[in-house]
Each structure stands twice: as C-alpha cells, then as structure tokens.
Design an enzyme around this catalytic site. Structure first.
Site: not given
Ligand code: FAD
Ligand code: UDP
Length: 396
Positions: A182, A186, A263, A294, A315, A364, A366
């Site tokens: 991911r 570079r 996780r 982070r 986090e 996984y 985005d």
């Molecule tokens: P979700 O956003 O998880 O929505 C699912 C919803 O369903 C939730 O509100 C949940 O409460 C609800 N639900 C689940 N089970 C039930 C139930 N039984 N009854 C009623 N409701 C329920 N993506 C990026 O592109 N860029 C980023 O920088 C990025 N950073 C991230 C950082 C973190 C820490 C995390 C965890 C994710 C990140 N993502 C990022 C990914 C992004 O959050 C997801 O791609 C996106 O939110 C997924 O959308 P979704 O609709 O599948 O699920």
């Molecule tokens: N990662 C790492 N060191 C860092 C940042 C990321 O080893 O400082 C690794 C780690 O395994 C992580 C993966 O790269 O799960 C993907 O990172 P990303 O920032 O895309 O994770 P996310 O934002 O989805 O948690």
C-alpha cells in the site's frame, strides 16, 4: 415487539449508513426506489464520520484522506462537497529520531546519508542479499519478506516491523505481503503518502456528503440510527424482499463457518491549549513500545482553525472481539478460505441480499474503492449501462 418496520412500503432495507449503504440508498432514490437505512451508531457516514468543534474538523475514526485515480469517483464525490488540495506527508518517529514517509530519497538520506538513487538502491540491494539469500527467485510470501525485498533491513527494522506488529497484533511473517505494498517506495525526493492523481479532504468534513445525499433524496430514504440489525434480524428479513447488508458477513451467518479475524482500534482525543502541538497532521510512532501507532493533529488537515487551541487524537490498535468495532479485515490465507465459504453461502442461498463494503466483502477497501463498488452495485441492480457516468448525472 410492535412492528416498527412495516409502516411504509420500502423497496430496500439497507444495513449500515456508511458510504456503501448511503450511496446505494441515494442512487436507488434517484431511480424512484424507497429505502430504509438502519444504523447501529447514533449517526450516519460510517467510519467517514467527522464533526467540528472549536472550528476544527475532527475525523472520529482516524485520518481519512480521499485519494484515487478513478475520475468518475473523484467527480462524483465532489458533487457533494468542495475539496481542499491536502496531500498527506507523514513523519515517522522511531525512538526520538524523525524520518519522512513514505519510503523515498528523504528517508534514505536520513537513514544512510545516501544522496543519489543509485546509492540508495545499492544499499537496499546489499541488505536484501544478506537477509533474503534463501528466497532466490521466489516471490516474497509474507509482509516481512516483501518489506525487506522492497527497502532493505534497516528501514524494515526501524519503520515497519514495530508499527506493523502492534497494528496487526501478529508477527510480520504471518501477515500478507500486499499490506506493505500500500505504501509507495520512490527514488525521488517526494513525501506524498499516496501515488494517486486526485487527493484531498472535503472542506468542513465528510458527514455533509451523506447529509447532502439525504436532502437530495426527496424523502425516499429514511434513516433509523441506534438500531442494530441483529436485534430484529428475523423480523426484518421477513419484512423486506431486498436487502443491502454492509455489516460483518460472518456475523450475518451467525459465524457458522467460524469467526473471521478483524483488527480493532481505540481513539483517544485530547483538546490542548496550544496553537500547534506537533507541527504535522500525522506522526507515526514506529517502535514496538509506544502503545499507539499514530497521532493526528486535526487543524493541520485544512489549516482553517485559528483559535489558540488544537485537538489531537492518538490511535491505539487493539485485539478485536465481538464486543469491539471491527475496523480492519485480516486478509491472510486462513481468513480468505473462511470468507470464501460465507461468500458461497451468500451467493447460493441468499440471492435477495447484496453484501457490500469493507465488512460485507471482507476487503481492505479504501473510500474510493467503496464508492466505485457501490456505484457498480447500482449499475447491476438497476441495469445501468457501463457507459453511464454517475458524476454527470445531475438529475434529481
Ligand atoms: P463503514 O464505513 O464501516 O460503514 C458501515 C456502517 O455499518 C457503520 O456505520 C456500522 O456502524 C454499520 N453497521 C455495521 N453492522 C451493523 C448492524 N449490525 N446494524 C446496523 N448497522 C451496522 N480510506 C481512504 O480512502 N483513505 C483513508 O485515509 C482512510 N483512512 C482510514 C483510517 C482508519 C483508521 C480506518 C479504520 C479506515 C480508513 N479508511 C480510509 C477506509 C474507510 O474508512 C472505508 O473504506 C469506508 O469507511 C468503508 O465504507 P463502508 O460503507 O464499507 O463501511
Ligand atoms: N506501515 C508501517 N509503518 C508505518 C506506516 C505503515 O510499517 O509507519 C505498514 C503497516 O503494516 C500498515 C501498512 O503499512 O498496516 C499500511 O499502511 P497505511 O498507512 O496504508 O494503513 P492504514 O491507514 O490503512 O491503517
């Protein structure tokens, strides 16, 4: 219990008000179909939820930066909010020493003093030859081998191993190689965390995007928050002929083929009397001892807040169990095999249910991939031609 769900004639039940569920509901409404969205949390937007306090937009579930090469998705999301040009430039703190991420000429200089691409490549190659001498021509089979083969042992030991093992709660040798791919590697001086052409954050946060969808849906989308599907599963399945489910797929089937692994995370927010706490939007702590991975300082994502206060979020990764939120699927071989059984069961015995999103498809994803997948699901459900561009569809 009185039947609170059959009061109106809905075409769809949508479980989860995250981006997948909300986009589907909105597009169904545009096609005259009525949906009931149920959401177990008190608000919409799923993990994209944001709120604003002290003039600072806080992402409640970790930093969300929108990045994509998909022009349709980029044009689509910008119909609901205007985006700033934010580029993520993460700094890593390893035991007090700072390095630029992702892995680029700045990182190599800070690690080794190398100044040219050839010097950096030679350094990586020499470390790789020693550490991976038994690998030969074989493809890296786990995250550790993949990381060392991309950037050598020094960077692996200082910037990857500790972070990865606390993030995932497993040895890097037991994690799939794709996770580390991911991150860009570079041989130019460029700290942009992503390679995608289109990047940014909506001014004012993400929640407004889904509020705007609701307001454009002309009463064809009702949302019930604080409502867990599993408190009413049988009743709901009997009531609704067509269902979109974006929760955990193994929970839907009562874990009959075994639990998938996830996780979880814990977020600790803090309001601090300071103009500028850490000088960057994201700082990663890459050693194994620091319990968080982070720290985000939200005002640096948009530079809008000018009060003498700042909000930071630490986090913390944590083990998942059924009482915790599932944030990441653990896509290793064992879980992939289990997931395939659930997907087959869904296909064969539940054609009336669409499984979507990060938890419904156990991928996984985005945000841009979720947007794309949701729009493709709309294409299939409503026979929308491949050539149709959702971003250009401004009819209500
Ligand atoms: P979700 O956003 O998880 O929505 C699912 C919803 O369903 C939730 O509100 C949940 O409460 C609800 N639900 C689940 N089970 C039930 C139930 N039984 N009854 C009623 N409701 C329920 N993506 C990026 O592109 N860029 C980023 O920088 C990025 N950073 C991230 C950082 C973190 C820490 C995390 C965890 C994710 C990140 N993502 C990022 C990914 C992004 O959050 C997801 O791609 C996106 O939110 C997924 O959308 P979704 O609709 O599948 O699920
Ligand atoms: N990662 C790492 N060191 C860092 C940042 C990321 O080893 O400082 C690794 C780690 O395994 C992580 C993966 O790269 O799960 C993907 O990172 P990303 O920032 O895309 O994770 P996310 O934002 O989805 O948690």
């Amino acid at each position: 219990m009185t039947n609170k769900f059959n009061t109106k004639n809905y075409d769809y039940l949508i479980v989860g008000a995250g981006p997948f569920g909300m986009i589907f509901a909105y597009e169904a409404a545009k096609r005259g179909k009525k949906s009931l969205v149920i959401e177990k949390r008190p608000y919409i937007a799923g993990n994209m939820h944001t709120h604003t306090e002290h003039g600072i937009t806080v992402h409640d579930f970790g930093a969300h930066i929108f990045h994509t090469d998909n022009k349709e998705v980029w044009d689509y999301i910008r119909r609901f909010a205007s985006f700033n040009g934010y580029q993520n430039q993460v700094v890593a703190n390893y035991k007090g020493t700072l390095y630029n991420l992702p892995f680029n000429m700045n990182t190599f200089y800070q690690m080794w003093g190398t100044k040219t691409p050839d010097e950096a490549k030679a350094k990586i190659e020499s470390q790789k030859q020693v550490a991976l001498k038994d690998l030969g021509d074989k493809q890296p089979s786990n995250l550790e081998e993949q990381a060392i083969s991309l950037i050598g042992t020094d960077i692996y030991e200082k910037l990857i191993k500790g972070y990865t093992e606390k993030q995932w709660g497993r040895p890097a040798t037991e994690l799939p190689a794709f996770i580390i791919k991911r991150l860009p590697v570079r041989f130019i001086y460029d700290n942009n965390y992503f390679n995608h052409r289109y990047q940014g954050i909506p001014v004012g946060g993400y929640t407004q995007i889904f509020e705007q969808m609701l307001s454009e849906a002309d009463g064809l989308v009702d949302v019930l928050t604080d409502t867990d599907f599993f408190d009413h599963k049988e009743e709901l399945l009997a009531e609704f002929p067509r269902v979109l489910y974006t929760g955990m797929i193994d929970q839907f089937f009562d874990y009959k083929f075994g639990e998938l692994e996830y996780r979880s995370l814990r977020f600790e927010h803090e309001l601090i009397d300071s103009e500028n706490y850490q000088g960057n939007a994201v700082i990663n702590y890459t050693d194994a001892q620091t319990p968080y991975t982070r720290v985000m300082e939200w005002k640096h994502f948009d530079g809008l807040a000018d009060e003498g206060k700042t909000i930071i979020t630490r986090e913390y990764p944590q083990e998942w169990n059924r009482s915790k939120e599932a944030y990441y699927p653990v896509n290793n071989d064992k879980n992939t095999q289990i997931y395939k059984q659930y997907a087959k069961e869904a296909r064969q015995n539940h054609p009336e249910i669409i499984f979507g999103g990060r938890l419904g498809k156990y991928r996984y994803f985005d945000m841009d991939q979720v947007f794309n997948d949701a729009l493709n699901t709309v294409r299939e459900e409503f026979n929308v031609p491949e050539s149709f561009n959702f971003a250009h569809d401004v009819t209500k």
